[in-house]
Write an enzyme that holds these catalytic residues in place. Structure first.
Site, PDB file in Angstrom:
ATOM      1  N   HIS A  14       0.877  -1.191   0.000  1.00  0.00           N
ATOM      2  CA  HIS A  14       0.000   0.000   0.000  1.00  0.00           C
ATOM      3  C   HIS A  14       0.908   1.233   0.000  1.00  0.00           C
ATOM      4  CE1 HIS A  14      -3.697   2.297   1.699  1.00  0.00           C
ATOM      5  NE2 HIS A  14      -2.786   3.183   1.361  1.00  0.00           N
ATOM      6  N   HIS A  16       1.553   5.373  -1.658  1.00  0.00           N
ATOM      7  CA  HIS A  16       1.170   6.563  -2.428  1.00  0.00           C
ATOM      8  C   HIS A  16       2.418   7.183  -3.034  1.00  0.00           C
ATOM      9  CE1 HIS A  16      -2.907   6.680  -0.680  1.00  0.00           C
ATOM     10  NE2 HIS A  16      -2.302   6.164   0.374  1.00  0.00           N
ATOM     11  N   LEU A  17       2.488   7.200  -4.371  1.00  0.00           N
ATOM     12  CA  LEU A  17       3.632   7.844  -5.036  1.00  0.00           C
ATOM     13  C   LEU A  17       3.272   9.218  -5.575  1.00  0.00           C
ATOM     14  CD1 LEU A  17       5.325   4.863  -6.946  1.00  0.00           C
ATOM     15  CD2 LEU A  17       6.075   5.969  -4.825  1.00  0.00           C
ATOM     16  N   ARG A  18       1.970   9.575  -5.500  1.00  0.00           N
ATOM     17  CA  ARG A  18       1.523  10.882  -6.008  1.00  0.00           C
ATOM     18  C   ARG A  18       1.831  11.033  -7.498  1.00  0.00           C
ATOM     19  NH1 ARG A  18      -1.462  10.782  -1.594  1.00  0.00           N
ATOM     20  NH2 ARG A  18      -0.509  11.658   0.266  1.00  0.00           N
ATOM     21  N   ASN A  42      -5.387   7.163  -5.766  1.00  0.00           N
ATOM     22  CA  ASN A  42      -6.156   8.360  -5.372  1.00  0.00           C
ATOM     23  C   ASN A  42      -5.495   9.657  -5.834  1.00  0.00           C
ATOM     24  OD1 ASN A  42      -4.103   7.992  -3.426  1.00  0.00           O
ATOM     25  ND2 ASN A  42      -5.267   9.020  -1.813  1.00  0.00           N
ATOM     26  N   LYS A 100      -9.232  -0.723  -5.766  1.00  0.00           N
ATOM     27  CA  LYS A 100      -9.262  -0.065  -4.462  1.00  0.00           C
ATOM     28  C   LYS A 100     -10.641   0.496  -4.162  1.00  0.00           C
ATOM     29  CE  LYS A 100      -7.901   2.074  -0.744  1.00  0.00           C
ATOM     30  NZ  LYS A 100      -6.700   2.350   0.003  1.00  0.00           N
ATOM     31  N   HIS A 137     -10.260   0.550   1.963  1.00  0.00           N
ATOM     32  CA  HIS A 137     -10.091   1.542   3.024  1.00  0.00           C
ATOM     33  C   HIS A 137     -11.261   1.312   3.980  1.00  0.00           C
ATOM     34  CE1 HIS A 137      -8.685   5.443   4.745  1.00  0.00           C
ATOM     35  NE2 HIS A 137      -9.859   5.277   5.343  1.00  0.00           N
ATOM     36  N   HIS A 175      -4.386  -1.002   6.084  1.00  0.00           N
ATOM     37  CA  HIS A 175      -3.989  -0.214   7.258  1.00  0.00           C
ATOM     38  C   HIS A 175      -4.908  -0.450   8.451  1.00  0.00           C
ATOM     39  CE1 HIS A 175      -6.870   2.298   5.190  1.00  0.00           C
ATOM     40  NE2 HIS A 175      -5.996   2.901   4.432  1.00  0.00           N
ATOM     41  N   LEU A 220      -4.985   8.755   8.224  1.00  0.00           N
ATOM     42  CA  LEU A 220      -6.238   8.017   8.281  1.00  0.00           C
ATOM     43  C   LEU A 220      -5.995   6.575   7.844  1.00  0.00           C
ATOM     44  CD1 LEU A 220      -8.637  10.744   6.917  1.00  0.00           C
ATOM     45  CD2 LEU A 220      -8.651   9.741   9.224  1.00  0.00           C
ATOM     46  N   ASP A 248       1.544   2.510   3.560  1.00  0.00           N
ATOM     47  CA  ASP A 248       0.677   3.682   3.420  1.00  0.00           C
ATOM     48  C   ASP A 248       1.519   4.960   3.489  1.00  0.00           C
ATOM     49  OD1 ASP A 248      -1.554   5.208   3.017  1.00  0.00           O
ATOM     50  OD2 ASP A 248      -2.369   4.952   5.036  1.00  0.00           O
ATOM     51  N   HIS A 252       2.855  14.426   2.016  1.00  0.00           N
ATOM     52  CA  HIS A 252       2.223  15.731   1.791  1.00  0.00           C
ATOM     53  C   HIS A 252       3.303  16.758   2.129  1.00  0.00           C
ATOM     54  CE1 HIS A 252      -2.016  14.398   1.543  1.00  0.00           C
ATOM     55  NE2 HIS A 252      -1.705  13.518   2.473  1.00  0.00           N
ATOM     56  N   ALA A 264      -4.231  14.382   5.970  1.00  0.00           N
ATOM     57  CA  ALA A 264      -3.909  13.097   6.594  1.00  0.00           C
ATOM     58  C   ALA A 264      -2.863  12.389   5.751  1.00  0.00           C
ATOM     59  CB  ALA A 264      -5.170  12.247   6.681  1.00  0.00           C
TER      60      ALA A 264
HETATM   61  C1  NCD Z   1      -3.658   8.866   2.377  1.00  0.00           C
HETATM   62  C2  NCD Z   1      -3.277   9.963   1.382  1.00  0.00           C
HETATM   63  O1  NCD Z   1      -2.755  10.997   1.817  1.00  0.00           O
HETATM   64  O2  NCD Z   1      -3.466   9.762   0.177  1.00  0.00           O
HETATM   65  N1  NCD Z   1      -3.684   9.424   3.692  1.00  0.00           N
HETATM   66  C3  NCD Z   1      -3.567   8.754   4.864  1.00  0.00           C
HETATM   67  O3  NCD Z   1      -3.713   9.370   5.919  1.00  0.00           O
HETATM   68  N2  NCD Z   1      -3.288   7.470   4.898  1.00  0.00           N
HETATM   69  C4  NCD Z   1      -4.957   8.251   1.968  1.00  0.00           C
HETATM   70  C5  NCD Z   1      -5.274   6.970   2.703  1.00  0.00           C
HETATM   71  O4  NCD Z   1      -4.661   5.947   2.443  1.00  0.00           O
HETATM   72  O5  NCD Z   1      -6.184   6.979   3.537  1.00  0.00           O
HETATM   73 ZN    ZN Z   2      -3.176   5.087   1.839  1.00  0.00          ZN
END
Ligand code: NCD
Ligand code: ZN
Length: 346
Positions: A14, A16-18, A42, A100, A137, A175, A220, A248, A252, A264
Site C-alpha cells: 500500500h 502513495h507515489l503521487r 487516489n 481499491k 479503506h 492499514h 487516516l 501507506d 504531503h 492526513a
Molecule cells: C492517504 C493519502 O494521503 O493519500 N492518507 C492517509 O492518511 N493514509 C490516503 C489513505 O490511504 O487513507
Molecule cells: Zn493510503
C-alpha cells in the site's frame, strides 16, 4: 557489536507515489528498499481505467533511476460507475493487480468513492471470478460515527455484508488500526488478509494529541488507543500469513500538513525498514520480519517471492537518515518514530 539480518527483498502492499514533481522525488526512495509496491490510485482525477493505470505506470517507471528494477503494481479506483468489463480488461493486461475501494469521503481524494455499496456488487463478483483482490479503506465516513469507531463500524455494517454477498472475493483490509480489525481478519478464512503500516505499529493516539497537537502523526485511519497498537504489533510480529506490510507512505508537503485543516498522511518510505526491525526486535520476533515484509504479501497475491535480498544492520551510531526531504513543491517531513534508529539498510 553489529547485528546483521538478511531477508528477501520487501514489497510494499500500500503506497502513495503521487504525481508530478512529488512522484519524481519519492519513487526512487521506495525503489531503494522495495522490489514491488501496490500503487494507490487516489490521484486527482483518480486512476479509474486501464488507460489511466498504464499512463500512470509509465510516469512511475520514468521516475526510476537507471538500475533498480522496481515493479509498480497498479490498482484501479472503484467508483459506482466502474464496469466489470473494465476491471477484467485491466486484470488481463497484467499490470493492474487490485481494485481499491474508498468509501466516499473517508480519506484524502476519496470524493469519487462509493456511497451505495449495492452498486459495486457486479464488479466484485467479476473480481471474485478473476481472483483479483479488493483493497479496502475500511472506514465509514458518516459524520455521526465517532472517528475512533469508524473502522469497527465499517467491518460490521459494510465489509461483512459485502463478503456474505460475494464470499469468494479476496479482500485486503488495509492499514488495520484496531484489535477488532485484527480479530475479524483472523476469523475470516483464506480470502481475507490485512496490511499494517509502520506508523501504526509505533504510535498511538497520544502521540498525536497529548502535550500538543502533532500534525505529522495525523493519518487516516487515525491511530487508536495503546491496546490497539499492541494488538497490531502482536499480529505483525506473529508471522501469521494473513498479515503483511502496507506502509501507506503518503507524502504531503509540510505546508499542507501544518495548516488549520491539515492533510492526513505520513511519509514513511525512507525509514520504514529500520523502524520495523526495531519493532520486531523489541517484540523478540526478528525472524518473523521476513514473513511480514517479504513472504505473506506475495503469497496472498499469488505472486512469486523476490529472489533478491536486502541486508539490515544494527549499530550504535548509524548514519542518521534525513528528517525531511526537499521537493520542488516544498519540504516533506519524514516519520519520526520517537526512538533512536539503530537499524538501517546496509
Ligand atoms: C492517504 C493519502 O494521503 O493519500 N492518507 C492517509 O492518511 N493514509 C490516503 C489513505 O490511504 O487513507
Ligand atoms: Zn493510503
Amino acid at each position: 557489536m553489529t547485528k546483521r539480518l538478511e531477508i528477501l527483498m520487501p514489497d510494499d502492499w500500500h503506497l502513495h507515489l503521487r504525481d508530478g514533481e512529488m512522484l519524481k522525488v519519492v519513487t526512487p526512495i521506495s525503489a531503494r528498499y522495495f522490489a514491488r509496491a501496490i500503487i494507490m490510485p487516489n490521484l486527482v482525477p483518480p486512476v479509474t481505467t486501464l488507460r489511466d493505470a498504464e499512463a500512470y505506470r509509465q510516469r512511475i517507471l520514468a521516475a526510476l533511476p537507471a538500475q533498480p528494477d522496481f515493479q509498480p503494481l497498479m490498482t484501479l479506483y472503484l467508483t459506482e460507475d466502474t464496469k466489470a468489463q473494465e476491471v477484467e480488461k485491466a486484470h488481463l493486461s497484467g499490470i493492474v493487480k487490485a481494485v481499491k475501494l474508498y468509501p466516499a469521503g473517508a480519506t484524502t481524494n476519496s470524493q469519487s468513492g462509493v456511497r451505495d455499496f449495492d452498486k459495486i456488487i457486479p464488479v466484485l463478483e467479476k473480481m471474485a471470478e478473476l481472483e483479483m483482490p479488493l483493497c479496502v479503506h475500511g472506514e465509514v465516513s458518516d459524520h455521526d460515527v465517532d472517528i475512533f469507531d469508524r473502522e469497527a463500524v465499517f467491518i460490521e455494517q459494510v465489509l461483512e455484508p459485502l463478503r456474505v454477498q460475494v464470499p469468494m472475493l479476496k479482500v485486503v483490509l488495509e492499514h488495520v488500526t484496531t484489535a477488532d480489525g485484527i480479530d475479524y481478519i483472523r476469523r475470516g478464512g483464506d480470502n481475507i488478509a490485512g496490511t499494517i503500516t509502520t506508523h501504526h505499529l509505533i504510535i498511538n493516539r497520544n502521540h498525536i494529541l497529548a502535550g500538543g497537537i502533532r500534525p505529522h502523526y495525523y493519518c487516516l485511519p487515525v491511530a487508536k488507543r495503546e491496546r490497539h497498537r499492541l494488538a497490531l504489533v502482536q499480529a505483525a510480529t506473529s508471522g501469521e500469513k494473513q498479515f503483511f506490510l502496507g506502509t501507506d507512505s503518503a507524502p504531503h508537503i509540510d505546508a499542507a500538513k501544518l495548516s488549520p485543516c491539515g492533510c492526513a498522511g505520513i511519509f514513511t518510505a525512507l525509514n520504514t525498514m529500520g523502524c520495523l526491525a526495531h519493532v520486531f526486535e523489541e517484540a523478540d520476533a526478528l525472524p518473523n520480519l521476513e514473513y511480514f515484509t517479504s513472504r505473506n504479501g506475495p503469497n496472498f497475491y499469488n505472486l512469486p517471492l523476490n529472489s533478491r535480498t536486502i541486508v539490515l544492520e544494527k549499530s550504535e551510531n548509524p548514519l542518521a537518515l534525513p528528517a525531511t526531504i526537499k521537493t520542488p513543491i516544498g519540504q516533506v517531513t519524514v516519520f519520526d518514530p520517537g526512538f533512536n534508529q539503530h537499524w538501517y539498510v546496509a
